[in-house]
Motif scaffolding. Structure first.
Motif, PDB file in Angstrom:
ATOM      1  N   ILE A  57       0.858  -1.183   0.000  1.00  0.00           N
ATOM      2  CA  ILE A  57       0.000   0.000   0.000  1.00  0.00           C
ATOM      3  C   ILE A  57       0.889   1.226   0.000  1.00  0.00           C
ATOM      4  O   ILE A  57       1.680   1.444   0.923  1.00  0.00           O
ATOM      5  CB  ILE A  57      -0.917   0.008   1.243  1.00  0.00           C
TER       6      ILE A  57
ATOM      7  N   HIS B   3      -7.441 -10.556   0.167  1.00  0.00           N
ATOM      8  CA  HIS B   3      -7.909  -9.284  -0.385  1.00  0.00           C
ATOM      9  C   HIS B   3      -8.740  -8.502   0.634  1.00  0.00           C
ATOM     10  O   HIS B   3      -8.657  -7.279   0.712  1.00  0.00           O
ATOM     11  CB  HIS B   3      -8.718  -9.528  -1.663  1.00  0.00           C
TER      12      HIS B   3
ATOM     13  N   LEU C 224      -6.245  -6.892   2.639  1.00  0.00           N
ATOM     14  CA  LEU C 224      -5.594  -5.783   1.944  1.00  0.00           C
ATOM     15  C   LEU C 224      -6.491  -4.540   1.910  1.00  0.00           C
ATOM     16  O   LEU C 224      -6.033  -3.421   2.183  1.00  0.00           O
ATOM     17  CB  LEU C 224      -5.259  -6.208   0.498  1.00  0.00           C
TER      18      LEU C 224
ATOM     19  N   THR D 190      -5.926  -0.912   3.704  1.00  0.00           N
ATOM     20  CA  THR D 190      -5.874   0.329   2.911  1.00  0.00           C
ATOM     21  C   THR D 190      -6.836   1.371   3.474  1.00  0.00           C
ATOM     22  O   THR D 190      -6.497   2.554   3.588  1.00  0.00           O
ATOM     23  CB  THR D 190      -6.210   0.023   1.439  1.00  0.00           C
TER      24      THR D 190
ATOM     25  N   THR E  47      -4.045   0.078  -4.186  1.00  0.00           N
ATOM     26  CA  THR E  47      -4.880  -1.102  -3.925  1.00  0.00           C
ATOM     27  C   THR E  47      -5.932  -1.287  -5.012  1.00  0.00           C
ATOM     28  O   THR E  47      -6.180  -2.405  -5.476  1.00  0.00           O
ATOM     29  CB  THR E  47      -5.533  -0.987  -2.532  1.00  0.00           C
TER      30      THR E  47
ATOM     31  N   TYR F 227      -4.279  -2.736  -8.072  1.00  0.00           N
ATOM     32  CA  TYR F 227      -3.953  -4.145  -7.860  1.00  0.00           C
ATOM     33  C   TYR F 227      -5.191  -5.018  -8.056  1.00  0.00           C
ATOM     34  O   TYR F 227      -5.147  -6.068  -8.701  1.00  0.00           O
ATOM     35  CB  TYR F 227      -3.378  -4.326  -6.460  1.00  0.00           C
TER      36      TYR F 227
END
Lengths: 301, 301, 301, 301, 301, 301
Positions: free
Chosen positions: D12, D70, D73, D77, D174, D177
């Motif tokens: 990130i 995910h 993640l 973020t 993010t 990605y």
């Protein structure tokens, strides 16, 4: 069965995009007292109707079918309020403006941009999804009529409040139309109770408004639209009830057979920044082959 | 706008009341893959349609308008499965049987008796209210078509499972009809993707069924109803897509203009034990004065 | 990141299908105090953890990772309780038995058959869908630990009640395992509060049970599983807290590195009456070509 | 069972706090097409898988396990976008600025500050809690694959819209990605249908984007990350399907065993104005005694 | 502010446990037209009341305060219907009966046993949790009164249906009491509209019942309880409206100051099989030390 | 039964309208840890109480009855924050200001103006409706006490965060009062667990605050209100537990019999722009005839 007629029940005036007004108007679409609710409630009362009283059933069915067209009208109005809103400019502190930057603005509903490609959603003004918990059908005729009367009056109350929130012409044209139609619907259910014996005195309609201050509303009432009801059906017996003096003492009720002439359904352009409809040159060509029009290229963002 | 046509899209066979089958069939009405959902999803995709591709829009609009009639059909079927169920007898351990005693039976949905006077409700087979969270409209044409295809196939899958839960004729007649129509709808969306370039091979339709074991379904397919699609509109361009060989290799697609002839809408009797419509002699007399028929007395429980 | 290890955390005993037990066990999967909730709550507390206190974070993370495996275990147990339930026979009053007739039985959850093809669903025992409203993360360490302790104790309380609802061996094996593991988790959070200064006296654990009457539970406790905690991670500092005497005075806590050996994941057969997986001969052949096994034919119902 | 690996699946980037971007990104966490949904949907399809087709199951399981990472993640973020946002300044008309004054700003989600101590929540961008109603598992292999394909494409569509809402680097890193990974997942499910016989022509992927205008995305695609899929498991047979040419004609698919190396998990500081973790000097000392670090004092607001 | 008076507003007759009746009665507690709803709706209308019209506010406030006691009454009745139900015997096919075996019976609500230890829950008869979406307060006096009238009539309609579902005396005593009180409340709101000018003719009350067939109801009406209204407050001006002839022509309205004498609140025994309250000998001793009574031992299951 | 006492439990200071503060304060009314929840949770625990332990029941009942008054207090505070907010001015870019123009401001909750006529709603700060899913009652005494303790601490935590969001005096007076009362309630449940054997050490209370920076809170604590508990009932045995040293070592607990003297309930004016109460001259005259005051005319917008 139902037939789709490719016309809008009222005209939507043109004005600038306004996502905040679009968000507010969602209450009239997916709100607890909005058009999705009246539509579903009346259709369920229609399907589940008990007893031999067709004129009462036909009032519920007729108004309920008009409401499907109201759902269509409000959805289209929201679309017009949203379309192009995102590319009109970004947040002031982001000079190199992004196509969807103002989706982050808290006055609007971010889902309008993120989920629905600048168009309407089945939610209310606070973003809550429409729920079938709203639908009322008790099986009891008097209660259903009483509820429907209250429902129309509450819907109209909320639209009168909406009227005072924005002057956007697209917004106002639809809100004003609904104020007038909800009044006609209030009358339909109040009259149905009147023929069963209720005398409403002066408590209705709700709300009591001064149309001198609401020119768009006054304009429509001049056409007597607040005393008229189309059947939105054939062989309807609605007119056995919806006739004679208004239960609110403001004119003579008039049942009209079938449905009004209507207005063009607006056509929304492609929005590449939303990937909607998201067709590249090859797919556009295929679509063009089907529609018989020469293909148009859509830039992908 | 929409027009209400006072006919059902298919005939409901007569059989005994069956509250457990009624509860199960609610999935086809208010379930996540039921008719309320297809109706609302397609109407929203219709209202929010972007770009110049009327044949694609008209497929969504046409099927979506048929679905309003499907909501009507399923609601009416549930009503027929429920009507009179409560007075047919009570629980075995309550000899002096109460009019609504079997409302307590866990195989049924108690709300059918307690809330809705032996008629349909906007909920699924497990009693969850329908939610607008179900409605999908991404604004992207390919995704919407892909979702709609999956939606019709899932709806049909569930109806094939329902078929194997009960032999009640009223239940079966509607379930079989929907198995056939959902197949036609699967084809509509599969074909629309085919004209954009997809070749489905042999993965579709879903589910793959053996109609030799489903005589009611076979009967309807003999009439080619699984390859036909009424427009439920005028000036529809649906036929530009819905034509030619079925994408599943089982016949030739056929677009029919307008809507089918239809069948009588069933009329539900008064149910005094439910207080529905709940009119006493005086009110019945008033209703009779409006309908022009001599009044009938309803005993209040 | 996470790694999937193709093993179940405990063995599921074999027994007859039992849809009523399956419905009840859903509380342990999608209920307010079930495994989906503990898993999501602890993962959110893990992701959002504030401050320099890795041993505390690792307890939350470790237990939270074990819970993903518990979701897997309970889902698999429900599947075993459901698989084949529908074809085992129908309702007594339907002699010519239908494959899915007993889906209508109110003791079960009809969605298990109608929606999920005889397998688990993310709902509770009353059919309510799991909601993220359940997830608690206040950002405050003491409150989070206090809540987690209460959550584990409530989960264990409900599993002790489930234990007394059915003797089905598949059901009991998983319920007993969870009674033991929830006790270990109660200890983990009680201990974390103990090291911050709380003395629990004798109020814990909740509930206080007599394992002499619960042989399956006693069996597992003999292996000291109620005092052990795997880290389900590498480099975990959980052991800095989860050690020493149990806060409930019933043994010595033991942190084990990594994860247990585990048991085979059950494999569910095809169910043609559910159209699951619904492959016809052609598709099965294609699948066989990929798996490298000779194709098996699946009869379509 | 699952193992927690203390690494993030992507890095990130650092940038300023931005609560409006954090609110928008919640759609990718708790939205109907966000990571909590893909994770739960694939895990349920994995647990409930029917038939002998391990390579298909392993695709669902592998992608589903990546999705847990995910969720991690996106949550991280959001935390980075929120952390310190409140103390960065207040509303312009409140000169004597309060620590949490800008929690009242409608562009953000007030619950981020009031409930969650400046960290992520299991809700969507409009604040609606995640619901298990989203999870789809029909038991039918073709339908599940079709749905998953549509789900990944819709998720990617929304992320491409998010990309155009903010230039915040943490947000963009993010979102970019996920645009790339969702494309790989689209391919996984499209390929699985391709091996069953579908030819997708040119309708996929959705959306079709011009990565020349999305440098962060282009960067990741240069590493071929849009054609790679880690198994997130051992003994996976995913590679029997995820290989050969991309179904979208943009490269060669590549299955990688295990999981990527990963990046450091960010550590959030204490936030006294949120009472998070809310430890006073005495409790901090106790924590320090456990971690083995000297205690730090946290001022209580 | 409010004062708790440790009395029930009506007596609950004794009878056998009956979980099916308990499930049905939940509609009167947590249903859309149950007591939690009337209570919250009237309190919100009371708190938010606008304008100088205290007698109208005091009607809403007084009835709304009575409703808190109705919530208490219905919850206690459900408790009496549930208490001991589980140990009364198990399912016929489980000879070695388990303490909670009949929790699996689909006629009841499994949460009554699994979550709530044989006591009441804030849900309706179908298990849906009570939602504040039910609460209506428009700010408009006429609409609020109209809604409240409809609400009381619908609540009474449902209770009249409940009356016909079970003869259990505990169930009947509370249902009959509510039929009478809901009638009084119907009158309160109908009268308030009458003084504003409405003449109800003969459409009310809803439902119209024949109390000759409902002896428990007739008994209470003999005491004139259907025409009386306690103020549940001091200095109430309710009597300025609730006086004179009933708007339904069935007696003379009577406002009574304060609250009725009331009946003993039932005391529920310990239920070891539910771990409720779950105290072991040591904790019971501590409790006994506080209450001043000698401790009683509770066997833990 | 309950008695309504026409007094507020605390005084609401006067300040300017502030819709953003009103929206935030909704968390304290309809939030998951707000007053509607504590009220309903404690009442259900009271109604469902098992076993012979009246002092414990009376603590739950007494605090639960105080909470009804807290619902009243917070609703009234929100009303004061909203009343007149709409007419105070519009959006800067709409010079010809509309009466309800600032309802569109995203910092507020549009439903406050559109649905509720500038008054409170049963929703949280993010607009989610209150749900009975929040109510916890396990039947287990220790767990209920532990949950209640955690609930009060979380409520207080959120109020301490609210305190730092706005300096509006009306907002602050209520928020500060609740910070103090929630502390007293934390003590009530912590003490009840203490008498059962828990020693809390120094982990409580949560949050630990520095009242030197919170003058409004300090003021109330000087009156010892954080150590006092009114019984809100007669014959309460609460004092057998709520006595002696505070479990947090900050004073001596004190049980007070009955309820405090209280403060005037604010009276909201008519708001013609909201059609609330919406009475025209004729209806106002009728109301005046009942109240005995000369009628006042309300202009209809």
């Amino acid at each position: 069965m139902f037939l789709s007629v490719e016309k809008l029940v009222n005209e939507i005036k043109k004005d600038k995009p306004d996502p905040a007004a679009a968000r507010a108007l969602q209450e009239g679409l997916g709100g607890q007292f909005g058009e999705m609710r009246t539509m579903m409630q009346y259709q369920f009362q229609n399907f589940n109707f008990r007893g031999d009283a067709k004129p009462f059933r036909d009032i519920v069915r007729g108004v309920g079918t008009e409401e499907i067209g109201h759902v269509e009208l409000v959805a289209n109005t929201i679309n017009i309020l949203l379309d192009g809103a995102s590319t009109a400019g970004g947040k002031p502190d982001q000079p190199d403006t992004l196509p969807l930057a103002n989706a982050l603005d808290g006055d609007g509903n971010i889902h309008h941009f993120l989920v629905a490609a600048q168009s309407s959603r089945p939610v209310d003004a606070a973003g809550n999804p429409w729920s079938a918990l709203y639908v009322y059908d008790s099986g009891n005729l008097v209660l259903n009529l009483l509820y429907n009367l209250m429902l129309e009056a509450t819907g109209r109350l909320q639209k009168c409040r909406l009227y005072q929130m924005s002057k956007n012409k697209a917004f106002r044209s639809t809100v004003s139309y609904l104020i007038v139609r909800d009044l006609a619907h209030e009358k339909a259910f109040a009259k149905a109770l009147e023929v069963l014996g209720v005398n409403w005195g002066n408590v209705l309609p709700v709300p009591k408004i001064d149309t001198a201050k609401m020119p768009e509303v006054k304009e429509l009432e001049k056409k007597n639209m607040h005393n008229q009801q189309w059947t939105f059906a054939k062989d309807s017996q609605m007119a056995k009830i919806f006739k004679g003096p208004s239960p609110f003492g403001d004119g003579e009720l008039e049942t009209l057979d079938g449905l009004p002439e209507g207005f063009e359904v607006p056509q929304l352009p492609m929005r590449p920044e939303e990937f909607a409809p998201g067709l590249d040159a090859g797919l556009l060509e295929k679509v063009g082959g089907i529609t018989g029009k020469s293909s148009k290229k859509e830039a992908v963002a």
